[in-house]
Design a protein around this motif. Structure first.
Motif, PDB file in Angstrom:
ATOM      1  N   LEU A  44       0.788  -1.229   0.000  1.00 26.38           N
ATOM      2  CA  LEU A  44       0.000   0.000   0.000  1.00 26.38           C
ATOM      3  C   LEU A  44       0.820   1.280   0.000  1.00 26.38           C
ATOM      4  CD1 LEU A  44      -3.174  -0.292   2.226  1.00 26.38           C
ATOM      5  CD2 LEU A  44      -2.998   0.245  -0.192  1.00 26.38           C
ATOM      6  N   SER A  45       1.952   1.298   0.626  1.00 26.35           N
ATOM      7  CA  SER A  45       2.695   2.553   0.747  1.00 26.35           C
ATOM      8  C   SER A  45       3.713   2.749  -0.378  1.00 26.35           C
ATOM      9  CB  SER A  45       3.397   2.617   2.108  1.00 26.35           C
ATOM     10  OG  SER A  45       4.400   1.625   2.165  1.00 26.35           O
ATOM     11  N   GLY A  46       3.407   2.269  -1.548  1.00 24.14           N
ATOM     12  CA  GLY A  46       4.312   2.533  -2.663  1.00 24.14           C
ATOM     13  C   GLY A  46       4.554   1.336  -3.557  1.00 24.14           C
ATOM     14  N   GLY A  47       3.569   0.503  -3.717  1.00 21.92           N
ATOM     15  CA  GLY A  47       3.727  -0.697  -4.527  1.00 21.92           C
ATOM     16  C   GLY A  47       3.887  -0.435  -6.008  1.00 21.92           C
ATOM     17  N   GLY A  48       3.509   0.740  -6.452  1.00 26.04           N
ATOM     18  CA  GLY A  48       3.732   1.086  -7.847  1.00 26.04           C
ATOM     19  C   GLY A  48       2.523   0.938  -8.754  1.00 26.04           C
TER      20      GLY A  48
END
Length: 146
Positions: free
Chosen positions: A41-45
């Motif tokens: 969730l915090s930057g998976g792309g």
């Protein structure tokens, strides 16, 4: 990347989970698979596409509270998400390029254990050890009688 280490991590996970008694083991694993759904969730792309996956995994985890099969399905869904992130997204650990690939190798080992009903590997090992000793004794007695 070494493919053996992630499998060992999966086996160690199953061994550690074996220390938890049922039905708590199943419920705890449902929570774990739900948490795995939110790992990117915090930057998976994949931007907003991360959210439907989290919702799907929350549903699967909820069903997993009463079903080892759903927990196993959750780990396989996470495996697919790991592969997608390895190929096109960001790794689960930003400092390790192959972390998602390693996770994709580890998760199916856990899923297989779940599909077997999440048995205590410690209990299975003890039974196997006892059976092996009994068989050896029976063989020794049979040999001595001959």
């Amino acid at each position: 990347m070494n493919l053996v280490s992630p499998v060992i991590v999966g086996i160690v996970y199953c061994l550690l989970m074996s220390l938890i008694e049922e039905p708590h083991r199943r419920r705890f694993n449902a929570i774990m698979v739900g948490g795995a759904g939110a790992a990117y969730l915090s930057g998976g792309g994949f931007g907003p596409w991360e959210l439907p996956f989290v919702a799907l995994m929350a549903y699967v985890a909820y069903r997993g509270l009463d079903s080892w099969t759903f927990i196993g399905v959750g780990w396989l869904l996470h495996t697919a998400w790991d592969v997608a992130h390895h190929l096109k997204g960001n790794p689960i650990l930003p400092f390790d390029h192959d972390a998602s690939l390693a996770c994709a190798v580890c998760d199916p080992a856990i899923a297989l254990w779940c599909f077997r009903g999440g048995p205590s590997l410690i209990t299975l090992a003890r039974r196997g050890f006892r059976t092996g000793r009994t068989t050896d004794r029976a063989h020794d007695h049979a040999s001595a009688a001959s």
